[in-house]
Write a protein that holds these residues in place. Sequence first.
Motif, PDB file in Angstrom:
ATOM      1  N   LEU B  80       2.470  -1.715   2.344  1.00 49.14           N
ATOM      2  CA  LEU B  80       3.047  -1.444   3.696  1.00 49.14           C
ATOM      3  C   LEU B  80       3.369  -0.097   3.723  1.00 49.14           C
ATOM      4  O   LEU B  80       3.136   0.288   4.998  1.00 49.14           O
ATOM      5  N   GLU B  81       4.216   0.549   3.063  1.00 49.33           N
ATOM      6  CA  GLU B  81       4.567   2.131   3.267  1.00 49.33           C
ATOM      7  C   GLU B  81       3.188   3.013   3.390  1.00 49.33           C
ATOM      8  O   GLU B  81       3.411   3.589   4.157  1.00 49.33           O
ATOM      9  N   ALA B  82       2.397   2.712   2.658  1.00 47.24           N
ATOM     10  CA  ALA B  82       1.089   3.296   2.813  1.00 47.24           C
ATOM     11  C   ALA B  82       0.522   3.329   4.064  1.00 47.24           C
ATOM     12  O   ALA B  82       0.087   4.183   4.700  1.00 47.24           O
ATOM     13  N   LEU B  83       0.221   1.923   4.340  1.00 45.84           N
ATOM     14  CA  LEU B  83      -0.297   1.611   5.796  1.00 45.84           C
ATOM     15  C   LEU B  83       0.629   2.277   7.005  1.00 45.84           C
ATOM     16  O   LEU B  83       0.090   2.723   7.900  1.00 45.84           O
ATOM     17  N   GLN B  84       1.741   1.978   6.965  1.00 45.19           N
ATOM     18  CA  GLN B  84       2.743   2.724   7.797  1.00 45.19           C
ATOM     19  C   GLN B  84       2.615   4.282   7.984  1.00 45.19           C
ATOM     20  O   GLN B  84       2.378   4.961   9.019  1.00 45.19           O
TER      21      GLN B  84
END
Lengths: 80, 174
Positions: B80-84
């Motif tokens: 999720l952090e990477a995609l954000q």
Amino acid sequence: MLEEALEHLVKGIVEHPDDVRVRARRIRSGRVLEVRVHPDDLGKVIGRSGRTAKALRTVISALAGGKYVRVDLLDLDEAR
Amino acid sequence: MTEAEASPVTERDSVEEERAIPDVAALEQEGEIAADYVEGLLDIADLDGDIDMDVEGDRAVVSVVGIEGDELVGKRGEVLEALQELTRLAVHRQTGERSRLMLDIAGYRERRRSELTKLGTEVAEEVKRSGSSKPLQPMTPFERKIVHDAVAASGLRSESEGEEPNRYVVVLPA
């Protein structure tokens, strides 16, 4: 699907989306996704301290069901 | 040899505080760009899910709801952090402005928020009783901010120490 996903992710963040090329290659230890971008965009897809490259790899590995997928980032003119 | 005085970096996470009056139209535009980017990925990956857009205070929030599985959340929310991060870059490419957009998937951030608020409150009470500081597990900036807020709401102070990705909150006695 992984190539297409990677192409989408990269095209969205570069200045020259039409120059993005993704190719899957088989190597002995598995699969490599090779992304080529316009030379001016290479820094952008790598990011500060490789942050963006790492984010791309994290998302792609997740889509591969948690399996490690090697993602190489190159500029269009680099021979291989 | 005397040990050098330990002086860990203890600057408070001033994670995104100061900002001018929010420009709602600009934030909505950020949300639109982000939604297109994320939706495109869901389509390619053949993942079902709807996208909700919202503006919370001074940031755009894009949430993927009704999605099966947690592959796009990942361990400790790392996917999720990477995609954000990528989504913020996609917004930046189109607007030319740095984005502080928040991406949520399957309610992960909301869940984390309530867990960490509870944790911060409980640890603050414990530190009040014991009178000694207590370090917590390493957390992401998003998570540390929630803990700092919960500790402050309990009337104590906290700091972050260590280096990313192992930066952690220390709750300090009064």
